[in-house]
Motif scaffolding. Structure first.
Motif, mmCIF file in Angstrom:
data_model
loop_
_atom_site.group_PDB
_atom_site.id
_atom_site.type_symbol
_atom_site.label_atom_id
_atom_site.label_comp_id
_atom_site.label_asym_id
_atom_site.label_seq_id
_atom_site.Cartn_x
_atom_site.Cartn_y
_atom_site.Cartn_z
ATOM 1 N N LEU A 103 19.880 -61.449 -56.955
ATOM 2 C CA LEU A 103 20.688 -61.134 -58.138
ATOM 3 C C LEU A 103 20.807 -62.369 -59.011
ATOM 4 O O LEU A 103 20.648 -62.308 -60.230
ATOM 5 C CB LEU A 103 22.073 -60.630 -57.721
ATOM 6 N N GLU A 104 21.130 -63.503 -58.406
ATOM 7 C CA GLU A 104 21.029 -64.801 -59.076
ATOM 8 C C GLU A 104 19.631 -65.303 -58.734
ATOM 9 O O GLU A 104 19.351 -65.618 -57.579
ATOM 10 C CB GLU A 104 22.119 -65.743 -58.550
ATOM 11 N N PRO A 105 18.711 -65.374 -59.706
ATOM 12 C CA PRO A 105 17.283 -65.491 -59.394
ATOM 13 C C PRO A 105 16.823 -66.800 -58.754
ATOM 14 O O PRO A 105 15.646 -66.912 -58.418
ATOM 15 C CB PRO A 105 16.613 -65.325 -60.772
ATOM 16 N N ASP A 106 17.709 -67.756 -58.556
ATOM 17 C CA ASP A 106 17.297 -68.995 -57.915
ATOM 18 C C ASP A 106 17.318 -68.918 -56.389
ATOM 19 O O ASP A 106 17.038 -69.911 -55.721
ATOM 20 C CB ASP A 106 18.171 -70.164 -58.382
ATOM 21 N N SER A 107 17.675 -67.767 -55.839
ATOM 22 C CA SER A 107 17.624 -67.578 -54.394
ATOM 23 C C SER A 107 17.049 -66.202 -54.088
ATOM 24 O O SER A 107 17.593 -65.187 -54.513
ATOM 25 C CB SER A 107 19.020 -67.697 -53.764
ATOM 26 N N LEU A 108 15.953 -66.173 -53.338
ATOM 27 C CA LEU A 108 15.282 -64.913 -53.023
ATOM 28 C C LEU A 108 15.705 -64.343 -51.668
ATOM 29 O O LEU A 108 15.074 -63.409 -51.167
ATOM 30 C CB LEU A 108 13.763 -65.112 -53.062
ATOM 31 N N ASN A 109 16.738 -64.873 -51.087
ATOM 32 C CA ASN A 109 17.256 -64.351 -49.833
ATOM 33 C C ASN A 109 17.719 -62.910 -50.036
ATOM 34 O O ASN A 109 18.593 -62.649 -50.866
ATOM 35 C CB ASN A 109 18.435 -65.213 -49.369
ATOM 36 N N PRO A 110 17.163 -61.958 -49.278
ATOM 37 C CA PRO A 110 17.621 -60.573 -49.431
ATOM 38 C C PRO A 110 18.998 -60.331 -48.824
ATOM 39 O O PRO A 110 19.680 -59.360 -49.185
ATOM 40 C CB PRO A 110 16.555 -59.762 -48.687
ATOM 41 N N TYR A 111 19.424 -61.231 -47.918
ATOM 42 C CA TYR A 111 20.695 -61.036 -47.245
ATOM 43 C C TYR A 111 21.860 -61.495 -48.138
ATOM 44 O O TYR A 111 21.670 -62.207 -49.125
ATOM 45 C CB TYR A 111 20.698 -61.775 -45.908
ATOM 46 N N SER A 112 23.045 -61.103 -47.752
ATOM 47 C CA SER A 112 24.229 -61.361 -48.573
ATOM 48 C C SER A 112 24.637 -62.823 -48.550
ATOM 49 O O SER A 112 24.487 -63.513 -47.538
ATOM 50 C CB SER A 112 25.399 -60.514 -48.061
ATOM 51 N N SER A 135 20.657 -68.102 -43.764
ATOM 52 C CA SER A 135 19.393 -67.422 -44.043
ATOM 53 C C SER A 135 18.801 -67.788 -45.401
ATOM 54 O O SER A 135 17.623 -67.527 -45.659
ATOM 55 C CB SER A 135 19.569 -65.903 -43.944
ATOM 56 N N ASN A 136 19.586 -68.414 -46.296
ATOM 57 C CA ASN A 136 19.013 -68.908 -47.557
ATOM 58 C C ASN A 136 17.805 -69.804 -47.304
ATOM 59 O O ASN A 136 16.827 -69.795 -48.054
ATOM 60 C CB ASN A 136 20.047 -69.725 -48.347
ATOM 61 N N ASN A 137 17.892 -70.613 -46.236
ATOM 62 C CA ASN A 137 16.847 -71.604 -45.972
ATOM 63 C C ASN A 137 15.530 -70.973 -45.544
ATOM 64 O O ASN A 137 14.503 -71.647 -45.517
ATOM 65 C CB ASN A 137 17.317 -72.588 -44.896
ATOM 66 N N ASP A 138 15.551 -69.680 -45.224
ATOM 67 C CA ASP A 138 14.342 -68.991 -44.761
ATOM 68 C C ASP A 138 13.551 -68.345 -45.898
ATOM 69 O O ASP A 138 12.486 -67.771 -45.655
ATOM 70 C CB ASP A 138 14.719 -67.907 -43.749
ATOM 71 N N TYR A 139 14.066 -68.437 -47.103
ATOM 72 C CA TYR A 139 13.427 -67.778 -48.248
ATOM 73 C C TYR A 139 13.333 -68.764 -49.416
ATOM 74 O O TYR A 139 14.095 -69.733 -49.495
ATOM 75 C CB TYR A 139 14.239 -66.547 -48.667
ATOM 76 N N PRO A 140 12.403 -68.529 -50.341
ATOM 77 C CA PRO A 140 12.291 -69.425 -51.499
ATOM 78 C C PRO A 140 13.615 -69.530 -52.254
ATOM 79 O O PRO A 140 14.289 -68.529 -52.497
ATOM 80 C CB PRO A 140 11.211 -68.744 -52.348
ATOM 81 N N HIS A 141 13.953 -70.764 -52.627
ATOM 82 C CA HIS A 141 15.242 -70.991 -53.262
ATOM 83 C C HIS A 141 15.257 -72.350 -53.945
ATOM 84 O O HIS A 141 14.475 -73.243 -53.609
ATOM 85 C CB HIS A 141 16.363 -70.950 -52.216
ATOM 86 N N ILE A 191 35.473 -70.721 -48.696
ATOM 87 C CA ILE A 191 34.295 -69.876 -48.571
ATOM 88 C C ILE A 191 33.063 -70.708 -48.906
ATOM 89 O O ILE A 191 32.941 -71.241 -50.025
ATOM 90 C CB ILE A 191 34.380 -68.666 -49.523
ATOM 91 N N ASN A 192 32.160 -70.834 -47.944
ATOM 92 C CA ASN A 192 30.890 -71.521 -48.183
ATOM 93 C C ASN A 192 30.055 -70.647 -49.115
ATOM 94 O O ASN A 192 29.840 -69.467 -48.841
ATOM 95 C CB ASN A 192 30.162 -71.721 -46.853
ATOM 96 N N PRO A 193 29.573 -71.192 -50.240
ATOM 97 C CA PRO A 193 28.804 -70.360 -51.175
ATOM 98 C C PRO A 193 27.493 -69.858 -50.599
ATOM 99 O O PRO A 193 26.984 -68.810 -51.008
ATOM 100 C CB PRO A 193 28.564 -71.293 -52.362
ATOM 101 N N ASN A 194 26.934 -70.598 -49.660
ATOM 102 C CA ASN A 194 25.610 -70.292 -49.122
ATOM 103 C C ASN A 194 25.685 -69.811 -47.672
ATOM 104 O O ASN A 194 26.697 -69.969 -47.004
ATOM 105 C CB ASN A 194 24.708 -71.516 -49.231
ATOM 106 N N VAL A 195 24.581 -69.252 -47.218
ATOM 107 C CA VAL A 195 24.474 -68.748 -45.846
ATOM 108 C C VAL A 195 23.212 -69.329 -45.219
ATOM 109 O O VAL A 195 22.261 -69.682 -45.927
ATOM 110 C CB VAL A 195 24.433 -67.207 -45.820
ATOM 111 N N ARG A 210 24.278 -53.577 -46.697
ATOM 112 C CA ARG A 210 25.133 -52.718 -45.871
ATOM 113 C C ARG A 210 26.439 -53.396 -45.488
ATOM 114 O O ARG A 210 27.455 -52.741 -45.269
ATOM 115 C CB ARG A 210 24.382 -52.294 -44.608
ATOM 116 N N ASP A 211 26.434 -54.744 -45.420
ATOM 117 C CA ASP A 211 27.674 -55.452 -45.070
ATOM 118 C C ASP A 211 28.629 -55.574 -46.254
ATOM 119 O O ASP A 211 29.738 -56.076 -46.115
ATOM 120 C CB ASP A 211 27.371 -56.825 -44.469
ATOM 121 N N GLY A 212 28.204 -55.138 -47.440
ATOM 122 C CA GLY A 212 29.055 -55.179 -48.628
ATOM 123 C C GLY A 212 28.760 -56.324 -49.560
ATOM 124 O O GLY A 212 29.149 -56.303 -50.729
ATOM 125 N N GLY A 213 28.088 -57.375 -49.052
ATOM 126 C CA GLY A 213 27.749 -58.512 -49.891
ATOM 127 C C GLY A 213 26.514 -58.237 -50.737
ATOM 128 O O GLY A 213 25.791 -57.251 -50.535
#
Length: 316
Positions: free
Chosen positions: A58-67, A120-126, A114-118, A50-53
């Motif tokens: 999409l890139e399968p090495d990160s399962l974070n659902p957030y943008s 919330s990445n750390n909360d999901y398999p990656h 722009i930091n490539p990561n966010v 919803r935020d546009g990100g």
């Protein structure tokens, strides 16, 4: 010269329909079955938040659902490389692009970087390289900032507010790359700069930088490229096809010959099922990587087939 024939292509199509994601199927159909760009854009839309990100692996090495910016850059590159630009956008692509740029410039851009990561990445398999770190610049430099500003210019015009923001950032990005040492430039950052070069030369922008940027990209290709074919499948290697993806940099007979050798190697290195190997791991204990390898098999397959088609290695 080694090639792929129509029977093998049909086999790959069957694999994708059985085990691939919709986005890879749509890309395959666009390149090999007269599919539409709009189908690719529609397949991409399920990864946009919803935020546009973009997120959701999409890139399968990160399962974070957030943008995240890096996932968003992957989405925009897909749209560029199937032929969308500022003058060629249907309603779906326009919607995806405008919302993605809103996400980048309102939520991600800080002090010209722009930091490539966010977090919330750390909360999901990656994979380990998807770990969030506030002090990202030493490792990532202008990846993905460079490609995101380049894609902004590619998809918009000079009246657009995001275009104006991107335009202001580009001289600093180019000058930083030109002055940087080879230790700070990896293949991902280098490919970002190739995308930037591609956009500014085609749009005839920043002409005062064209020659120096071209020369420095060539220098970094020479620094990074792995010439030893025996280690091309090692994760630490940089195969020629990973570095020379834009035609202006196929500028010597040696490089052309390297690409042809690499394409032969690529076709020889397929497994018993004819698929291309996933040569890396996440470097941590997440079990989810084994499932993601199946998704990566489809991603790698389609990307390699597109590259093989460009060099007339697919006989239909």
């Amino acid at each position: 010269m080694k090639t792929i024939n129509i029977e093998e292509l049909k086999k790959y199509e069957k694999f994708l329909y059985n085990r691939g994601r919709d986005i890879e199927i749509a890309k395959f159909n666009y390149h090999f079955n007269d599919g539409s760009k709009k189908d690719v854009a529609m397949a991409l839309s399920i990864y946009q938040n919803r935020d546009g990100g973009f997120g959701h692996g999409l890139e399968p090495d990160s399962l974070n659902p957030y943008s995240s910016p890096l996932q968003t850059s992957e989405a925009l590159k897909i749209l560029k490389h199937i032929g969308y630009d500022e003058n060629n956008q249907d309603d779906v692509a326009s919607y995806l692009i405008n919302r993605a740029l809103h996400y980048i410039y309102y939520y991600c851009l800080k002090d010209g970087k722009i930091n490539p990561n966010v977090p919330s990445n750390n909360d999901y398999p990656h994979a380990k390289w998807w770990e969030y770190d506030e002090n990202f610049f030493e490792k990532w430099r202008y990846n993905p900032t460079a490609v995101l500003v380049a894609l902004t210019l590619h998809f918009t015009n000079s009246e657009n507010k995001y275009y104006k923001k991107a335009f202001e950032l580009i001289p600093t990005i180019i000058e930083s790359f030109i002055s940087d040492t080879k230790e700070n430039v990896d293949k991902h950052y280098l490919n970002n700069m190739m995308e930037l070069y591609d956009v500014i030369t085609k749009k005839n922008l920043f002409t005062e930088y064209h020659e120096a940027l071209y020369n420095n990209i060539n220098k970094r290709i020479d620094d990074l490229i792995t010439l030893d074919e025996s280690i091309w499948n090692d994760d630490i290697s940089n195969q020629p096809i990973e570095l020379i993806q834009f035609m202006p940099f196929l500028n010597t007979e040696e490089r052309k010959e390297l690409i042809e050798r690499n394409l032969d190697f690529l076709l020889d290195s397929r497994d018993a099922n004819g698929l291309f190997e996933v040569t890396w791991n996440w470097g941590n204990d997440y079990d989810e990587f084994e499932l993601q390898k199946i998704k990566w098999a489809g991603v790698i397959l389609v990307n390699n087939l597109i590259f093989l088609k460009r060099f007339n290695r697919i006989i239909k």
